[in-house]
Design a protein around this motif. Structure first.
Motif, PDB file in Angstrom:
ATOM      1  N   ARG A  90       0.836  -1.204   0.000  1.00 26.03           N
ATOM      2  CA  ARG A  90       0.000   0.000   0.000  1.00 26.03           C
ATOM      3  C   ARG A  90       0.868   1.250   0.000  1.00 26.03           C
ATOM      4  NH1 ARG A  90      -1.828   3.732   3.349  1.00 26.03           N
ATOM      5  NH2 ARG A  90      -0.679   2.826   5.081  1.00 26.03           N
ATOM      6  N   ARG A  91       1.933   1.244   0.784  1.00 23.07           N
ATOM      7  CA  ARG A  91       2.836   2.399   0.806  1.00 23.07           C
ATOM      8  C   ARG A  91       3.569   2.557  -0.520  1.00 23.07           C
ATOM      9  NH1 ARG A  91       4.020   0.261   6.066  1.00 23.07           N
ATOM     10  NH2 ARG A  91       5.972  -0.645   5.238  1.00 23.07           N
ATOM     11  N   LYS A  92       3.903   1.428  -1.131  1.00 23.24           N
ATOM     12  CA  LYS A  92       4.627   1.479  -2.402  1.00 23.24           C
ATOM     13  C   LYS A  92       3.764   2.027  -3.530  1.00 23.24           C
ATOM     14  CE  LYS A  92       8.585   0.707  -4.340  1.00 23.24           C
ATOM     15  NZ  LYS A  92       9.784   1.444  -3.888  1.00 23.24           N
ATOM     16  N   ARG A  93       2.458   1.879  -3.419  1.00 21.76           N
ATOM     17  CA  ARG A  93       1.580   2.327  -4.502  1.00 21.76           C
ATOM     18  C   ARG A  93       1.535   3.847  -4.630  1.00 21.76           C
ATOM     19  NH1 ARG A  93      -2.184  -1.916  -2.955  1.00 21.76           N
ATOM     20  NH2 ARG A  93      -1.816  -3.696  -4.347  1.00 21.76           N
ATOM     21  N   ARG A  94       2.129   4.546  -3.706  1.00 19.06           N
ATOM     22  CA  ARG A  94       2.257   5.993  -3.876  1.00 19.06           C
ATOM     23  C   ARG A  94       3.048   6.299  -5.143  1.00 19.06           C
ATOM     24  NH1 ARG A  94       4.485  10.396   0.603  1.00 19.06           N
ATOM     25  NH2 ARG A  94       4.606  12.158  -0.845  1.00 19.06           N
ATOM     26  N   ASP A  95       3.970   5.417  -5.507  1.00 18.99           N
ATOM     27  CA  ASP A  95       4.795   5.609  -6.710  1.00 18.99           C
ATOM     28  C   ASP A  95       4.208   4.935  -7.940  1.00 18.99           C
ATOM     29  OD1 ASP A  95       6.742   7.061  -5.317  1.00 18.99           O
ATOM     30  OD2 ASP A  95       7.777   5.235  -4.703  1.00 18.99           O
ATOM     31  N   MET A  96       3.088   4.228  -7.782  1.00 22.22           N
ATOM     32  CA  MET A  96       2.491   3.475  -8.887  1.00 22.22           C
ATOM     33  C   MET A  96       0.989   3.743  -8.890  1.00 22.22           C
ATOM     34  SD  MET A  96       4.341  -0.073  -7.783  1.00 22.22           S
ATOM     35  CE  MET A  96       3.930  -1.025  -9.242  1.00 22.22           C
ATOM     36  N   GLN A  97       0.501   4.412  -9.900  1.00 17.99           N
ATOM     37  CA  GLN A  97      -0.901   4.791  -9.936  1.00 17.99           C
ATOM     38  C   GLN A  97      -1.571   4.282 -11.208  1.00 17.99           C
ATOM     39  OE1 GLN A  97      -2.804   6.624  -7.442  1.00 17.99           O
ATOM     40  NE2 GLN A  97      -1.039   5.802  -6.340  1.00 17.99           N
ATOM     41  N   LEU A  98      -2.916   4.299 -11.190  1.00 14.80           N
ATOM     42  CA  LEU A  98      -3.709   3.731 -12.281  1.00 14.80           C
ATOM     43  C   LEU A  98      -4.752   4.743 -12.742  1.00 14.80           C
ATOM     44  CD1 LEU A  98      -4.534   1.172 -13.972  1.00 14.80           C
ATOM     45  CD2 LEU A  98      -6.036   0.578 -12.079  1.00 14.80           C
ATOM     46  N   VAL A  99      -4.860   4.902 -14.062  1.00 19.46           N
ATOM     47  CA  VAL A  99      -5.943   5.672 -14.665  1.00 19.46           C
ATOM     48  C   VAL A  99      -6.892   4.671 -15.301  1.00 19.46           C
ATOM     49  CG1 VAL A  99      -6.596   7.382 -16.395  1.00 19.46           C
ATOM     50  CG2 VAL A  99      -4.492   7.691 -15.070  1.00 19.46           C
ATOM     51  N   PHE A 100      -8.155   4.683 -14.881  1.00 19.44           N
ATOM     52  CA  PHE A 100      -9.120   3.669 -15.307  1.00 19.44           C
ATOM     53  C   PHE A 100      -9.744   4.011 -16.654  1.00 19.44           C
ATOM     54  CE2 PHE A 100      -8.879   3.355 -10.714  1.00 19.44           C
ATOM     55  CZ  PHE A 100      -8.850   1.996 -10.501  1.00 19.44           C
ATOM     56  N   GLN A 101     -10.341   2.990 -17.254  1.00 16.51           N
ATOM     57  CA  GLN A 101     -10.951   3.146 -18.574  1.00 16.51           C
ATOM     58  C   GLN A 101     -12.218   3.991 -18.516  1.00 16.51           C
ATOM     59  OE1 GLN A 101     -11.899  -0.561 -20.467  1.00 16.51           O
ATOM     60  NE2 GLN A 101     -12.922   0.376 -22.201  1.00 16.51           N
ATOM     61  N   ASP A 102     -13.086   3.715 -17.562  1.00 16.34           N
ATOM     62  CA  ASP A 102     -14.374   4.404 -17.480  1.00 16.34           C
ATOM     63  C   ASP A 102     -14.240   5.596 -16.540  1.00 16.34           C
ATOM     64  OD1 ASP A 102     -16.971   5.254 -17.094  1.00 16.34           O
ATOM     65  OD2 ASP A 102     -17.816   3.236 -17.105  1.00 16.34           O
ATOM     66  N   PRO A 103     -14.282   6.819 -17.061  1.00 24.78           N
ATOM     67  CA  PRO A 103     -14.062   7.987 -16.202  1.00 24.78           C
ATOM     68  C   PRO A 103     -15.233   8.299 -15.279  1.00 24.78           C
ATOM     69  CG  PRO A 103     -14.597   8.684 -18.430  1.00 24.78           C
ATOM     70  CD  PRO A 103     -14.480   7.183 -18.459  1.00 24.78           C
ATOM     71  N   PHE A 104     -16.374   7.637 -15.471  1.00 26.66           N
ATOM     72  CA  PHE A 104     -17.507   7.873 -14.581  1.00 26.66           C
ATOM     73  C   PHE A 104     -17.558   6.837 -13.468  1.00 26.66           C
ATOM     74  CE2 PHE A 104     -22.082   7.730 -13.422  1.00 26.66           C
ATOM     75  CZ  PHE A 104     -22.195   9.032 -12.971  1.00 26.66           C
ATOM     76  N   ALA A 105     -17.425   5.558 -13.832  1.00 27.04           N
ATOM     77  CA  ALA A 105     -17.495   4.494 -12.829  1.00 27.04           C
ATOM     78  C   ALA A 105     -16.324   4.536 -11.857  1.00 27.04           C
ATOM     79  CB  ALA A 105     -17.563   3.128 -13.512  1.00 27.04           C
TER      80      ALA A 105
ATOM     81  N   PRO B  81       3.557  10.210  -8.715  1.00 29.77           N
ATOM     82  CA  PRO B  81       4.127   8.865  -8.842  1.00 29.77           C
ATOM     83  C   PRO B  81       5.239   8.823  -9.885  1.00 29.77           C
ATOM     84  CG  PRO B  81       2.112   9.011 -10.095  1.00 29.77           C
ATOM     85  CD  PRO B  81       2.264  10.333  -9.390  1.00 29.77           C
ATOM     86  N   LYS B  82       5.926   7.690  -9.929  1.00 32.01           N
ATOM     87  CA  LYS B  82       6.940   7.443 -10.955  1.00 32.01           C
ATOM     88  C   LYS B  82       6.337   6.719 -12.159  1.00 32.01           C
ATOM     89  CE  LYS B  82      10.673   7.062  -7.542  1.00 32.01           C
ATOM     90  NZ  LYS B  82      11.715   6.163  -6.955  1.00 32.01           N
ATOM     91  N   LEU B  83       5.339   5.868 -11.885  1.00 28.60           N
ATOM     92  CA  LEU B  83       4.738   5.028 -12.932  1.00 28.60           C
ATOM     93  C   LEU B  83       3.228   5.200 -12.919  1.00 28.60           C
ATOM     94  CD1 LEU B  83       4.924   2.636 -15.029  1.00 28.60           C
ATOM     95  CD2 LEU B  83       4.607   1.110 -13.066  1.00 28.60           C
ATOM     96  N   ILE B  84       2.648   5.379 -14.103  1.00 27.79           N
ATOM     97  CA  ILE B  84       1.193   5.413 -14.247  1.00 27.79           C
ATOM     98  C   ILE B  84       0.784   4.359 -15.271  1.00 27.79           C
ATOM     99  CG2 ILE B  84      -0.788   6.734 -15.083  1.00 27.79           C
ATOM    100  CD1 ILE B  84       0.403   9.225 -13.906  1.00 27.79           C
ATOM    101  N   VAL B  85      -0.111   3.477 -14.869  1.00 30.01           N
ATOM    102  CA  VAL B  85      -0.706   2.504 -15.784  1.00 30.01           C
ATOM    103  C   VAL B  85      -2.024   3.093 -16.270  1.00 30.01           C
ATOM    104  CG1 VAL B  85      -1.627   0.185 -16.056  1.00 30.01           C
ATOM    105  CG2 VAL B  85       0.382   0.562 -14.607  1.00 30.01           C
ATOM    106  N   ALA B  86      -2.110   3.376 -17.555  1.00 31.92           N
ATOM    107  CA  ALA B  86      -3.314   3.957 -18.148  1.00 31.92           C
ATOM    108  C   ALA B  86      -4.055   2.858 -18.904  1.00 31.92           C
ATOM    109  CB  ALA B  86      -2.945   5.103 -19.082  1.00 31.92           C
ATOM    110  N   ASP B  87      -5.165   2.406 -18.345  1.00 28.68           N
ATOM    111  CA  ASP B  87      -5.912   1.276 -18.910  1.00 28.68           C
ATOM    112  C   ASP B  87      -6.996   1.791 -19.849  1.00 28.68           C
ATOM    113  OD1 ASP B  87      -7.087  -1.095 -19.508  1.00 28.68           O
ATOM    114  OD2 ASP B  87      -7.812  -1.530 -17.487  1.00 28.68           O
ATOM    115  N   GLU B  88      -6.692   1.856 -21.134  1.00 23.89           N
ATOM    116  CA  GLU B  88      -7.598   2.357 -22.166  1.00 23.89           C
ATOM    117  C   GLU B  88      -8.245   3.668 -21.725  1.00 23.89           C
ATOM    118  OE1 GLU B  88      -9.698  -0.229 -24.650  1.00 23.89           O
ATOM    119  OE2 GLU B  88      -8.970  -2.056 -23.717  1.00 23.89           O
TER     120      GLU B  88
END
Length: 322
Positions: free
Chosen positions: A87-102, A172-179
């Protein structure tokens, strides 16, 4: 370049409920992936729906626990970390989700949504958090006047900007952008892609960009990894992959990309058959039932992902011969 994330032998098999008298089976969503993501680059993962792209992205962040494999992020092995340490490590790893409303809580204002990551990770005091929220909302092209509104009061493009702001606020250092642009209009897609590129340059971000749209991928990527049925079949830099694709599946995908000039025509490669079930993948090369070049070797032995040229990796028995 320095490696930020190294993925070694990543697998994720989901157990399936077996009927009476049947053996237990599993759905092989991700089946042995090796990837290296370098600092400051955008690595795109492409493939048709159901190939395991999104599962791969979530396994990299351990939002879904991998069945096996190793994840090394910024020199630290994530595989054995406890839930609290992860959980602490996820400060450097973030996610952008596909559905911007949900992906936005409809019961919270934008200010509350953006404050939550700061509170969870205990970043700053109340005044500093307020200043950072005002700073990040302007960085994504929105006004601080919008902070006390709710998600339903925004358009799709504005909601995705808020989702990007939430990922960016912890720097963060890394962002995972899922569609991240698949649910948006074409004109809004371009705005969001340009915003992601501007933020990457300003904050030295690293992206893993997941998409099935090869036109979008060509615009934003540095390198591209092509997935088929839970495996990586080709990896190369963007220019090489679009100019000289080697794997027959990659060639078929690129042949389906429409040309902007209606007077131009290109040969369309139509794959035969249907995508095999990931719960019962074919023996040997998983692509061989749909490949026009398949031989007995393809049906018997699975090819390894090998470097066929500098920085160009292909998983195919016949690349050199062809």
């Amino acid at each position: 370049m320095k490696a930020l994330l190294e993925v070694k032998g990543l697998t994720k098999h989901f157990p399936l409920q077996a009927g009476f008298g049947k053996k237990k089976a599993s759905l092989k969503a991700v089946d042995g992936i090796d990837l290296t993501v370098y600092e400051g680059e955008t690595l795109s993962i492409v493939g048709e729906s159901g190939c395991g792209k999104s599962t791969t992205g979530r396994c990299m962040l351990r939002l879904i626990e991998p069945t096996s494999g190793q994840l090394v992020f910024d020199g630290q092995d994530l595989t054995g970390l406890s839930a609290e340490a992860m959980r602490r490590k996820r400060r450097d790893m973030q996610l952008v989700f596909q559905d911007p409303f949900a992906s936005l809580n409809p019961r919270k204002t934008i200010r509350q949504i953006l404050l939550d990551p700061l509170v969870v990770h205990r970043v700053g005091n109340a005044g500093e958090r307020k200043d950072r929220v005002n700073w990040v909302i302007e960085k994504v092209g929105l006004s601080a006047d919008y902070l006390d509104r709710y998600p339903h009061e925004f358009s799709g493009g504005q909601r995705q900007r808020i989702g990007i702001a939430r990922a960016l606020i912890l720097q963060p250092k890394l962002i995972v952008a899922d569609e991240p642009v698949s649910a948006l209009d074409v004109s809004i897609q371009a705005q969001i892609l340009n915003l992601l590129q501007d933020l990457q340059q300003e904050f030295k971000l690293t992206y893993i960009f997941i998409s099935h749209d090869l036109s979008v991928v060509k615009h934003i990527s540095d390198r591209v990894a092509v997935m088929y049925l839970g495996k990586i079949v080709e990896i190369a830099d963007k220019g090489t992959l679009y100019r000289e694709p080697q794997h027959p599946y990659t060639k078929a995908l690129l042949s389906a990309v429409p040309l902007p000039n209606p007077k131009l025509r290109k040969e369309r490669i139509v794959l035969k058959g249907d995508l095999p079930s990931p719960s019962n993948p074919p023996a040997g090369c998983t692509f061989h039932p749909r490949c026009a070049y398949a031989t007995d070797a393809c049906r018997m032995a699975a090819p390894r992902l090998e470097e066929k040229a500098e920085g160009h990796y292909v998983s195919c028995h016949l690349v050199d011969k062809r």
